[in-house]
Design an enzyme around this catalytic site. Structure first.
Site, short mmCIF file in Angstrom:
data_model
loop_
_atom_site.label_atom_id
_atom_site.label_comp_id
_atom_site.label_asym_id
_atom_site.label_seq_id
_atom_site.Cartn_x
_atom_site.Cartn_y
_atom_site.Cartn_z
N CYS A 1 -4.42 -9.45 -2.94
CA CYS A 1 -4.66 -8.26 -2.44
C CYS A 1 -5.54 -7.91 -3.61
O CYS A 1 -6.54 -7.77 -3.66
CB CYS A 1 -3.95 -7.39 -2.30
N1 COA Z 1 8.58 2.03 14.43
C1 COA Z 1 9.38 2.70 14.10
N2 COA Z 1 10.47 1.93 13.15
C2 COA Z 1 10.22 1.32 12.24
C3 COA Z 1 9.22 0.68 12.55
C4 COA Z 1 8.50 0.71 13.69
N3 COA Z 1 7.01 0.34 13.81
N4 COA Z 1 8.96 -0.51 11.08
C5 COA Z 1 10.12 -0.67 10.64
N5 COA Z 1 11.11 0.74 11.26
C6 COA Z 1 12.77 0.96 10.90
C7 COA Z 1 12.80 0.61 10.16
O1 COA Z 1 14.19 -0.67 10.70
C8 COA Z 1 14.13 1.08 9.49
O2 COA Z 1 14.83 1.33 10.05
P1 COA Z 1 16.30 1.03 9.94
O3 COA Z 1 16.58 2.52 8.32
O4 COA Z 1 17.46 2.24 10.95
O5 COA Z 1 16.62 0.22 9.54
C9 COA Z 1 13.62 2.06 8.84
O6 COA Z 1 11.81 2.58 10.25
C10 COA Z 1 12.84 2.16 7.96
O7 COA Z 1 11.69 0.88 7.48
P2 COA Z 1 11.62 0.39 6.29
O8 COA Z 1 10.85 -0.80 6.45
O9 COA Z 1 12.37 0.53 5.32
O10 COA Z 1 10.64 1.41 6.20
P3 COA Z 1 9.57 2.07 4.61
O11 COA Z 1 10.12 3.50 4.30
O12 COA Z 1 9.60 0.88 3.52
O13 COA Z 1 7.71 1.16 5.13
C11 COA Z 1 6.40 0.25 4.59
C12 COA Z 1 7.60 -0.05 5.72
C13 COA Z 1 5.78 -1.56 5.06
C14 COA Z 1 5.34 0.65 5.16
C15 COA Z 1 6.25 -0.09 3.43
O14 COA Z 1 7.63 -0.24 2.39
C16 COA Z 1 5.64 -0.56 2.33
O15 COA Z 1 4.48 0.05 2.42
N6 COA Z 1 5.84 -1.15 1.44
C17 COA Z 1 4.21 -2.14 0.08
C18 COA Z 1 3.49 -2.83 1.17
C19 COA Z 1 2.85 -3.14 0.66
O16 COA Z 1 1.87 -2.61 -0.17
N7 COA Z 1 2.30 -4.56 0.53
C20 COA Z 1 1.37 -5.31 0.29
C21 COA Z 1 0.94 -5.78 1.04
S1 COA Z 1 -0.48 -7.28 0.60
#
Ligand code: COA
Length: 375
Positions: free
Chosen positions: A157
């Site tokens: 990125c």
């Molecule tokens: N729909 C519904 N629920 C979902 C889901 C979806 N598509 N994906 C995950 N969930 C659920 C999970 O299973 C979890 O359930 P649980 O609490 O029962 O375990 C809950 O939602 C929360 O999931 P989590 O992965 O902890 O969510 P989050 O708030 O951390 O958001 C991201 C996920 C990926 C959006 C976030 O972590 C993020 O943006 N991180 C940084 C990403 C980034 O910048 N990456 C760089 C890439 S280059």
């Protein structure tokens, strides 16, 4: 003699196809139902985990993403496929990355009043290259009629800002006169669309940035006052695909680790403070007070992440126009995100205004570019 490098033009290629969250979730849920039906016995026996459905509400709340552009939506939305379907090209026609990148580059050249033959360095800076060699950058050089030399670089990125630093340093030193940093990002190719934790994250786009000597600029420009790059190894964003794939046991099997994987929570927690501090250190080294920044063009991965970083840098919540987001429309387009924000939200800055482009992501990596507007 050293020269001041300046950004004189940027361009964005936006694919014609979009996938809304509603379309994405419908396709994922159809895939999950299909998977659960096909594996009903194993799921009942506790040998396979059932796939849970995705939801639009979760996607918007967790990321701020509302839709994404892609090069092919038919393959991605086909529950029996779940990845893009791209046509096979012959070796005698431009590759897909060259086609996208050349469009963005021509727009950047037009904004600066320049032509391809004026450019003597092309860097293709992106998260993934469509082949091992010859370099995509060299194909772009030919396609655009550029002179000099070209090479590919990959810092995930952060590729665009690292590429801008490399080009700016060469212009400063006099080894090149005019450079294009081109970022064709086909993130739909490395995204695991069958994983609800990340299937909403990425989109496709290409950006280009033309950098020349400030003295050569024909119109308004952003002088590059300084750049700062940093890396720190982490496995929290990883993709194990590579040229040794077939040489390892099960290497060519349909394996989860051959696509983008991340520990999203950890990435969020570790990268936000790293980036905030990086920007503050960069500004301090240049003697620039954070309040003096008119604009922050941040990497476009997650809205809350950007809100936290902006607050840490400015010491208060940033106004939306101070830190424009484009991720609601484009999703995460890897290295191109901060350049899309810069390209679409920088023309209104006035003489002497300061701004900072910052990208961050896998590696970990973070790159920042401090710029000053001159009309
Ligand atoms: N729909 C519904 N629920 C979902 C889901 C979806 N598509 N994906 C995950 N969930 C659920 C999970 O299973 C979890 O359930 P649980 O609490 O029962 O375990 C809950 O939602 C929360 O999931 P989590 O992965 O902890 O969510 P989050 O708030 O951390 O958001 C991201 C996920 C990926 C959006 C976030 O972590 C993020 O943006 N991180 C940084 C990403 C980034 O910048 N990456 C760089 C890439 S280059």
């Amino acid at each position: 003699m050293t020269h001041i490098p300046a950004i004189t033009g940027t361009g964005v290629f936006t694919p014609s196809q979009t996938i809304t969250n509603a379309e994405l979730v419908a396709a994922f849920n159809a895939y999950a139902e299909r998977f659960n039906a096909e594996n009903a016995e194993a799921i009942a026996a506790g040998e396979v985990e059932a796939k849970a459905p995705s939801s639009e509400e979760f996607i918007v709340k967790a990321s701020g993403i509302e839709q994404r552009y892609v090069m092919d939506k038919s393959g991605v939305l086909d529950p029996a496929r779940m990845y893009p379907a791209l046509r096979q090209r012959s070796d005698d026609e431009p590759g897909i990355m060259t086609e996208m990148g050349a469009d963005a580059a021509r727009k950047a050249l037009a904004r600066a009043g320049r032509e391809g033959h004026d450019v003597d360095l092309v860097i293709c800076a992106a998260s993934n290259m469509e082949r091992a060699y010859p370099a995509v950058a060299i194909e772009l050089q030919k396609e655009l009629g550029c002179t000099g030399f070209a090479f590919d670089m990959n810092v995930a990125c952060s590729s665009a800002t690292f590429g801008i630093q490399a080009a700016a340093d060469m212009i400063r030193a006099g080894s090149v006169r005019r450079a294009l940093v081109i970022d064709p990002e086909i993130c739909s190719g490395h995204l695991e669309w069958r994983d609800r934790d990340c299937h909403f994250i990425f989109g496709d786009v290409a950006t280009a940035t033309l950098i020349e000597r400030a003295d050569d600029a024909k119109g308004a420009r952003f002088d590059i006052l300084s750049t700062r790059c940093a890396t720190e190894f982490s496995n929290n964003i990883r993709n194990n695909n590579g040229f040794l794939r077939r040489s390892r046991p099960d290497g060519v099997a349909d394996r989860r680790d051959m696509q983008f994987m991340q520990n999203g929570r950890k990435v969020f927690k570790e990268v936000v403070p790293m980036v905030g501090q990086h920007i503050l250190d960069h500004l301090a080294a240049e003697g620039v007070e954070p309040e003096a920044l008119k604009r922050l063009w941040l990497h476009q991965a997650n809205k809350s992440m950007n809100d936290f970083i902006g607050r840490k840098v400015l010491g208060r919540p940033p106004e939306p126009e101070e830190q424009p987001n484009i991720l609601q429309d484009y999703a995460n387009t890897s290295s191109a995100g901060s350049i899309i924000a810069f390209s679409k939200h920088s023309d209104d800055l006035g003489e002497g205004d300061l701004g900072l482009i910052c990208s961050f992501g896998a590696g970990y990596s973070v790159g920042s570019v401090l710029v000053q507007r001159h009309l």
